[in-house]
Write a protein that holds these residues in place. Structure first.
Motif, PDB file in Angstrom:
ATOM      1  N   UNK A 179       7.837  14.321  -7.323  1.00 52.13           N
ATOM      2  CA  UNK A 179       8.408  13.761  -8.507  1.00 52.13           C
ATOM      3  C   UNK A 179       9.003  14.559  -9.460  1.00 52.13           C
ATOM      4  N   UNK A 180       8.166  15.604  -9.403  1.00 55.02           N
ATOM      5  CA  UNK A 180       8.890  16.113 -10.701  1.00 55.02           C
ATOM      6  C   UNK A 180      10.988  16.252 -10.938  1.00 55.02           C
ATOM      7  N   UNK A 181      10.949  17.081  -9.046  1.00 55.31           N
ATOM      8  CA  UNK A 181      12.097  17.118  -8.423  1.00 55.31           C
ATOM      9  C   UNK A 181      12.873  15.802  -8.445  1.00 55.31           C
ATOM     10  N   UNK A 182      12.398  14.526  -8.602  1.00 54.51           N
ATOM     11  CA  UNK A 182      13.183  13.539  -8.898  1.00 54.51           C
ATOM     12  C   UNK A 182      12.942  12.809 -10.743  1.00 54.51           C
ATOM     13  N   UNK A 183      13.061  13.841 -11.394  1.00 51.82           N
ATOM     14  CA  UNK A 183      12.678  13.979 -12.917  1.00 51.82           C
ATOM     15  C   UNK A 183      11.962  13.098 -13.833  1.00 51.82           C
ATOM     16  N   UNK A 184      10.936  13.004 -12.724  1.00 51.03           N
ATOM     17  CA  UNK A 184      10.094  12.277 -13.434  1.00 51.03           C
ATOM     18  C   UNK A 184       8.960  13.530 -14.079  1.00 51.03           C
ATOM     19  N   UNK A 185       8.573  13.258 -15.482  1.00 52.27           N
ATOM     20  CA  UNK A 185       7.496  14.194 -15.963  1.00 52.27           C
ATOM     21  C   UNK A 185       6.676  13.867 -16.729  1.00 52.27           C
ATOM     22  N   UNK A 186       5.852  12.476 -16.338  1.00 49.24           N
ATOM     23  CA  UNK A 186       4.667  11.811 -16.980  1.00 49.24           C
ATOM     24  C   UNK A 186       4.310  11.769 -15.337  1.00 49.24           C
ATOM     25  N   UNK A 187       3.099  11.706 -14.940  1.00 49.17           N
ATOM     26  CA  UNK A 187       1.893  11.889 -13.889  1.00 49.17           C
ATOM     27  C   UNK A 187       1.062  12.180 -14.097  1.00 49.17           C
ATOM     28  N   UNK A 188       0.632  10.942 -13.309  1.00 49.63           N
ATOM     29  CA  UNK A 188      -1.282  10.201 -13.141  1.00 49.63           C
ATOM     30  C   UNK A 188      -2.236  10.514 -11.641  1.00 49.63           C
ATOM     31  N   UNK A 189      -3.147  10.990 -11.822  1.00 46.99           N
ATOM     32  CA  UNK A 189      -3.412  10.637 -11.121  1.00 46.99           C
ATOM     33  C   UNK A 189      -4.717   9.860 -11.203  1.00 46.99           C
ATOM     34  N   UNK A 190      -4.672   8.667 -10.554  1.00 48.09           N
ATOM     35  CA  UNK A 190      -5.862   7.905 -10.717  1.00 48.09           C
ATOM     36  C   UNK A 190      -6.589   8.141  -9.006  1.00 48.09           C
ATOM     37  N   UNK A 191      -8.071   8.444  -9.174  1.00 49.51           N
ATOM     38  CA  UNK A 191      -8.726   8.665  -8.019  1.00 49.51           C
ATOM     39  C   UNK A 191     -10.186   8.179  -7.685  1.00 49.51           C
ATOM     40  N   UNK A 192     -10.778   7.765  -6.643  1.00 50.80           N
ATOM     41  CA  UNK A 192     -12.110   7.704  -6.749  1.00 50.80           C
ATOM     42  C   UNK A 192     -12.607   8.307  -5.542  1.00 50.80           C
ATOM     43  N   UNK A 193     -13.388   9.338  -6.079  1.00 52.61           N
ATOM     44  CA  UNK A 193     -13.780  10.470  -5.583  1.00 52.61           C
ATOM     45  C   UNK A 193     -15.033  10.610  -5.624  1.00 52.61           C
ATOM     46  N   UNK A 194     -15.786   9.263  -6.068  1.00 54.40           N
ATOM     47  CA  UNK A 194     -17.632   8.800  -5.958  1.00 54.40           C
ATOM     48  C   UNK A 194     -18.651  10.067  -7.486  1.00 54.40           C
ATOM     49  N   UNK A 195     -18.039  11.116  -7.897  1.00 49.22           N
ATOM     50  CA  UNK A 195     -18.375  11.231  -8.718  1.00 49.22           C
ATOM     51  C   UNK A 195     -17.433  12.232 -10.085  1.00 49.22           C
TER      52      UNK A 195
ATOM     53  N   UNK B  25       0.689  -1.108  -0.460  1.00 49.00           N
ATOM     54  CA  UNK B  25      -0.139  -0.409   0.376  1.00 49.00           C
ATOM     55  C   UNK B  25       1.021   1.246   0.170  1.00 49.00           C
ATOM     56  N   UNK B  26       0.642   2.206  -0.926  1.00 48.55           N
ATOM     57  CA  UNK B  26       1.951   3.490  -1.114  1.00 48.55           C
ATOM     58  C   UNK B  26       0.906   4.794  -1.427  1.00 48.55           C
ATOM     59  N   UNK B  27       1.100   5.953  -1.360  1.00 44.80           N
ATOM     60  CA  UNK B  27       0.624   6.777  -2.042  1.00 44.80           C
ATOM     61  C   UNK B  27       0.568   6.794  -3.644  1.00 44.80           C
ATOM     62  N   UNK B  28       0.916   6.531  -3.962  1.00 46.44           N
ATOM     63  CA  UNK B  28       1.720   6.617  -5.173  1.00 46.44           C
ATOM     64  C   UNK B  28       2.736   5.615  -5.670  1.00 46.44           C
ATOM     65  N   UNK B  29       2.899   4.959  -6.752  1.00 48.16           N
ATOM     66  CA  UNK B  29       4.062   4.228  -7.781  1.00 48.16           C
ATOM     67  C   UNK B  29       4.958   4.948  -9.247  1.00 48.16           C
ATOM     68  N   UNK B  30       5.879   4.336  -9.335  1.00 50.85           N
ATOM     69  CA  UNK B  30       6.541   4.799 -10.044  1.00 50.85           C
ATOM     70  C   UNK B  30       6.762   3.449 -11.552  1.00 50.85           C
ATOM     71  N   UNK B  31       6.299   3.519 -12.577  1.00 52.07           N
ATOM     72  CA  UNK B  31       5.712   2.304 -13.707  1.00 52.07           C
ATOM     73  C   UNK B  31       7.103   2.739 -14.569  1.00 52.07           C
ATOM     74  N   UNK B  32       7.629   2.048 -14.937  1.00 50.57           N
ATOM     75  CA  UNK B  32       8.660   2.121 -16.188  1.00 50.57           C
ATOM     76  C   UNK B  32       7.820   1.783 -16.549  1.00 50.57           C
ATOM     77  N   UNK B  33       8.510   2.099 -18.696  1.00 50.81           N
ATOM     78  CA  UNK B  33       8.022   1.731 -19.876  1.00 50.81           C
ATOM     79  C   UNK B  33       9.184   2.460 -20.675  1.00 50.81           C
ATOM     80  N   UNK B  34       9.680   1.088 -21.389  1.00 47.49           N
ATOM     81  CA  UNK B  34      10.938   1.914 -22.332  1.00 47.49           C
ATOM     82  C   UNK B  34      11.504   2.675 -22.110  1.00 47.49           C
TER      83      UNK B  34
END
Length: 581
Positions: free
Chosen positions: A240-256, A191-200
């Motif tokens: 994330x941006x300070x770590x050089x990650x420049x592709x960022x998605x938010x996945x949320x469950x906010x009911x509406x 369980x985490x606040x966020x995750x970083x996935x590597x693709x290509x």
């Protein structure tokens, strides 16, 4: 030549283009991406986001098309679309020389109480839903509200049902330090606040958040909920941006989905939002778009739920990590798709056998249809609502002495806890029907000596949503409530009289007198669903699930008669929750 052969094979198998063909929606956005415009320069990186939400243990298709929307066909489609996005001939325009990647995200409510979920609970770990989802190797699962319906321990068991430790569950605004079983999973990185996935060679950050209303709509125990979503998300983005990650998605469950759209306007440097919990069908305008604080358009997507569709969002990035265009749509899970053999064998078949056993177990017969239609049970007295309230009163009275508490005089069931959303036809009522009706893990509880003013407040809260349907609408046993819907909220109850003739409210005024003992489900006794007037009271749970309460009461009746339980569709026929002119 090879591409042509592969394309022909995919078309013959029902394959579709991830952007344009075979799905619903598919609008394009971005520089040069609007209608009538040419393509921009070829992107440096194309990311396909495959997403779903609110699977809610709906493992099989709808009654009118049972072969569509099954989790085995959903699983096949996800795997096909993943291959198309990265290796197939439909991997996006300009696929020669362009890096392509794919991430798969579930935006919450990965299971839900009901007969199908009960098969998992009866079996134990690993739960069937988790076995299926584990096989699909998603990159992130948001923790939704229904994940807590059976309490933190069952959620922990669900997560532990996944075999590998690379299946990550996300929620940046939940603190599990007071829930040991979940905190253990935090310590393990599951369980985490966020995750970083590597693709290509590209790093994609995914941040998860859960509705701040969690403690009102589910049972999170001692989970600490932070409602500062903007601050939490932006903090993760900046890190994330300070770590050089420049592709960022938010996945949320906010009911509406409107909550996600509003959230975007207060953030920056988020490339897309994948929402869940609202059940909206946005296929005609997929993706929705909101501008962030800098005025940058951000796509916001969701799917209606169950396993009826796979959402597919295609993001195009330049070398600096800027989104230069986006498009996509919903791809339906149709009956002509092949089934994923592993999910079919290890999930659907054993659950089908379990359901067949329930469906052949008759608990009662009924002379009338039993009305559990969603809008009805959330807005008026129905016969099924009355049966459930009567069942809870009967169960609580029969066990009160055993638990050393007084027998209740009234009982309360909220409409939101009646889940079948149908009229069960006259005839046999089966055990499977009772699970469809009483789908949650609610337990019958007794609240002794509720002050009359608080009982009146509970009745008012049950009427507060009218004339619109609301899950908090109350079905009662042992009391008659007369109300005027045109009165202001909080002043709608005109008269409230117990079955023995005791007046609780007369002409809008609470009558002095001793308190009243109430039977209800523990969810409401805890003050959930807005019934906070019960929070100060101690309550006793009597060891009976509300599904057991319903099944036992129906069995005791043997036959549900029209004389006792005809559905009071007309206001003049209502005897418990009575609208006055």
């Amino acid at each position: 030549m090879l591409v042509a052969i592969l394309a022909a094979l995919l078309v013959s198998a029902g394959a579709v283009s991830p952007v344009d063909a075979g799905g619903r929606g598919g609008g394009g956005h971005g520089p040069g991406h609007g209608p009538g415009h040419g393509r921009p320069d070829r992107p440096d990186f194309v990311l396909t986001v495959l997403h779903n939400n609110d699977g809610e243990s709906d493992l099989f298709g709808p009654a009118d098309d049972p072969e569509a929307g099954t989790i085995s066909r959903f699983g096949h489609l996800v795997q096909r679309l993943r291959w198309q996005a990265t290796g197939g001939p439909f991997g996006g325009w300009g696929w020669f020389g362009t890096k392509r990647g794919v991430v798969t995200i579930s935006a919450g409510d990965n299971f839900l109480a009901g007969a199908e979920w009960q098969a998992s609970l009866d079996r134990g770990v690993p739960y069937y839903d988790a076995v299926a989802l584990d096989h699909l190797d998603s990159d992130a699962f948001v923790i939704g509200n229904h994940e807590f319906d059976f309490g933190p321990e069952v959620l922990a068991n669900f997560i532990q049902s996944f075999r590998g430790r690379d299946d990550v569950f996300l929620s940046a605004n939940l603190d599990f330090s007071q829930e040991p079983s979940l905190q253990t999973l935090v310590d393990q990185g599951r369980i985490r606040p966020s995750v970083v996935v590597r693709e290509r060679g590209e790093r994609i950050g995914i941040i998860g958040v859960t509705t701040p209303e969690l403690d009102e709509v589910s049972s999170p125990g001692d989970t600490i909920i932070d409602d500062d979503l903007v601050g939490i998300i932006q903090g993760e983005v900046d890190r994330m941006r300070r770590a050089g990650i420049d592709k960022i998605l938010v996945a949320s469950h906010l009911q509406d989905i409107t909550n996600e759209l509003e959230l975007v306007t207060q953030l920056n440097h988020v490339d897309a939002v994948i929402g869940g919990g609202g059940g909206e069908d946005i296929s005609a305008s997929y993706p929705l778009v909101a501008n962030d604080v800098d005025g940058t358009p951000v796509p916001v997507v969701t799917v209606p739920g169950d396993y009826d569709d796979v959402g597919r969002l295609v993001l195009e990035f330049d070398r600096r990590g800027n989104v230069t265009g986006f498009s996509g749509g919903l791809v339906p899970v149709t009956a002509d798709l092949p089934q994923n053999w592993f999910i079919r064998r290890h999930v659907e078949q054993p659950v089908e056998q379990y359901l067949q056993e329930l469906a052949t177990t008759v608990v009662a017969t009924s002379e009338v249809g039993l009305n559990g239609v969603r809008d009805d049970v959330r807005s008026r007295e129905t016969n099924l609502g009355s049966i459930m309230a009567d069942a809870h009163l009967s169960a609580a009275r029969s066990r009160a002495a055993e638990f050393g508490v007084p027998e209740p005089q009234v009982a309360l069931q909220n409409g939101g806890g009646i889940r079948n959303n149908s009229v069960i036809p006259a005839g046999d009522v089966t055990a499977l029907d009772t699970y469809a009706i009483a789908a949650f893990s609610n337990a019958i509880s007794i609240i002794p000596d509720v002050a009359r003013a608080d009982l009146r407040a509970a009745a008012e809260h049950g009427l507060a949503g009218l004339p619109a349907p609301a899950g908090s609408f109350a079905h009662w046993a042992g009391v008659r409530i007369e109300y005027r819907v045109d009165n202001p909220m909080g002043s709608r109850v005109v008269n409230m009289v117990l079955a023995d003739g005791t007046e609780i409210v007369s002409d809008g005024v609470v009558v002095d007198g001793p308190g009243v003992t109430v039977a209800t489900i523990d969810f409401l006794a805890q003050g959930q669903d807005g019934y906070d007037m019960f929070e100060p009271y101690d309550f006793t749970t009597i060891g009976v699930a509300y599904q057991q309460s319903l099944a036992s009461y129906l069995a005791s009746l043997g036959t549900v008669t029209a004389e006792q339980y005809a559905d009071p569709a007309a206001p003049a026929d209502r005897e418990r929750i009575v609208p006055l002119p």
